[in-house]
Design a protein around this motif. Structure first.
Motif, mmCIF file in Angstrom:
data_model
loop_
_atom_site.group_PDB
_atom_site.id
_atom_site.type_symbol
_atom_site.label_atom_id
_atom_site.label_comp_id
_atom_site.label_asym_id
_atom_site.label_seq_id
_atom_site.Cartn_x
_atom_site.Cartn_y
_atom_site.Cartn_z
ATOM 1 N N ALA A 130 0.909 4.045 -2.978
ATOM 2 C CA ALA A 130 0.644 5.460 -2.714
ATOM 3 C C ALA A 130 1.827 6.314 -3.154
ATOM 4 O O ALA A 130 1.646 7.388 -3.748
ATOM 5 C CB ALA A 130 0.369 5.668 -1.228
ATOM 6 N N ALA A 131 3.025 5.853 -2.879
ATOM 7 C CA ALA A 131 4.211 6.627 -3.241
ATOM 8 C C ALA A 131 4.349 6.756 -4.753
ATOM 9 O O ALA A 131 4.677 7.829 -5.262
ATOM 10 C CB ALA A 131 5.458 5.968 -2.644
ATOM 11 N N THR B 95 7.298 12.294 0.232
ATOM 12 C CA THR B 95 6.472 11.142 0.586
ATOM 13 C C THR B 95 7.316 9.886 0.707
ATOM 14 O O THR B 95 7.110 9.071 1.604
ATOM 15 C CB THR B 95 5.362 10.947 -0.464
ATOM 16 O OG1 THR B 95 4.615 12.145 -0.578
ATOM 17 C CG2 THR B 95 4.458 9.802 -0.090
ATOM 18 N N VAL C 187 7.444 7.654 3.927
ATOM 19 C CA VAL C 187 7.091 6.233 3.876
ATOM 20 C C VAL C 187 8.247 5.387 4.406
ATOM 21 O O VAL C 187 8.053 4.435 5.163
ATOM 22 C CB VAL C 187 6.707 5.819 2.439
ATOM 23 C CG1 VAL C 187 6.648 4.308 2.290
ATOM 24 C CG2 VAL C 187 5.374 6.440 2.064
ATOM 25 N N SER D 256 1.934 6.614 -7.030
ATOM 26 C CA SER D 256 0.893 7.471 -7.600
ATOM 27 C C SER D 256 1.194 8.944 -7.348
ATOM 28 O O SER D 256 0.979 9.791 -8.215
ATOM 29 C CB SER D 256 -0.477 7.099 -7.034
ATOM 30 O OG SER D 256 -0.540 7.422 -5.661
ATOM 31 N N ILE D 257 1.719 9.263 -6.159
ATOM 32 C CA ILE D 257 2.074 10.652 -5.865
ATOM 33 C C ILE D 257 3.302 11.068 -6.673
ATOM 34 O O ILE D 257 3.388 12.194 -7.157
ATOM 35 C CB ILE D 257 2.311 10.839 -4.353
ATOM 36 C CG1 ILE D 257 0.984 10.702 -3.614
ATOM 37 C CG2 ILE D 257 2.947 12.183 -4.049
ATOM 38 C CD1 ILE D 257 1.112 10.728 -2.110
ATOM 39 N N LEU E 163 0.822 -1.208 0.000
ATOM 40 C CA LEU E 163 0.000 0.000 0.000
ATOM 41 C C LEU E 163 0.856 1.259 0.000
ATOM 42 O O LEU E 163 0.556 2.230 -0.703
ATOM 43 C CB LEU E 163 -0.941 0.001 1.210
ATOM 44 C CG LEU E 163 -2.093 -0.998 1.158
ATOM 45 C CD1 LEU E 163 -2.864 -0.985 2.468
ATOM 46 C CD2 LEU E 163 -3.005 -0.698 -0.011
ATOM 47 N N ALA E 164 1.930 1.249 0.782
ATOM 48 C CA ALA E 164 2.808 2.411 0.831
ATOM 49 C C ALA E 164 3.486 2.635 -0.516
ATOM 50 O O ALA E 164 3.602 3.775 -0.986
ATOM 51 C CB ALA E 164 3.851 2.232 1.921
#
Length: 143
Positions: free
Chosen positions: A108-109, A123, A127, A111-112, A104-105
């Protein structure tokens, strides 16, 4: 006047020597305690066998004690197997949870990072810190 290193070395040598002698003394005392407990256990078994031999034959008394000890050993083996299986399940669950958090991390990383690269660097650092801090063992996990 002696150097500070020599003084500290002397203090450490004394501490290690005291600790080693204390460990040896405790090991010797625990060994004596273990021998006495095993002896008491053997005499308790003999006493039980004598009491049973008064009511039944000596062969039946010996067989009854052997069967009882065998049954206790089987119960202990079952308890150990259950606890080992529980520990394995807990380890697998922790591993699964950690992998899920990592995935998940990373999702998210990435996509950002695609949308805003500068925020992505911050990020990624955050993370990394969160994943690093999550690796510590809690008090409940030590058991």
């Amino acid at each position: 006047m002696q150097s500070l290193g020599a003084v500290l070395t002397a203090l450490l040598a004394v501490d290690f020597g005291a600790a080693a002698s204390r460990i040896k003394r405790n090991a010797l005392l625990w060994g004596i305690v273990a021998v006495l407990l095993v002896t008491a256990y053997v005499f308790a078994l003999v006493a039980i066998a004598l009491v049973l031999a008064e009511h039944y034959s000596p062969i039946i008394a010996a067989v009854a004690i052997a069967v009882a000890l065998f049954a206790v050993a089987l119960v202990l083996i079952a308890v150990m197997a259950a606890r080992n299986a529980r520990d394995r399940r807990l380890v697998d669950e922790r591993r699964r949870r950690s992998l899920l958090q990592t995935n998940l991390a990373l999702a998210a990383a990435t996509s950002i990072l695609r949308k805003q690269p500068l925020i992505g660097v911050g990020t990624a650092i955050a993370v990394g810190l969160l994943l690093g801090l999550g690796k510590g063992r809690r008090r409940s996990d030590r058991r």
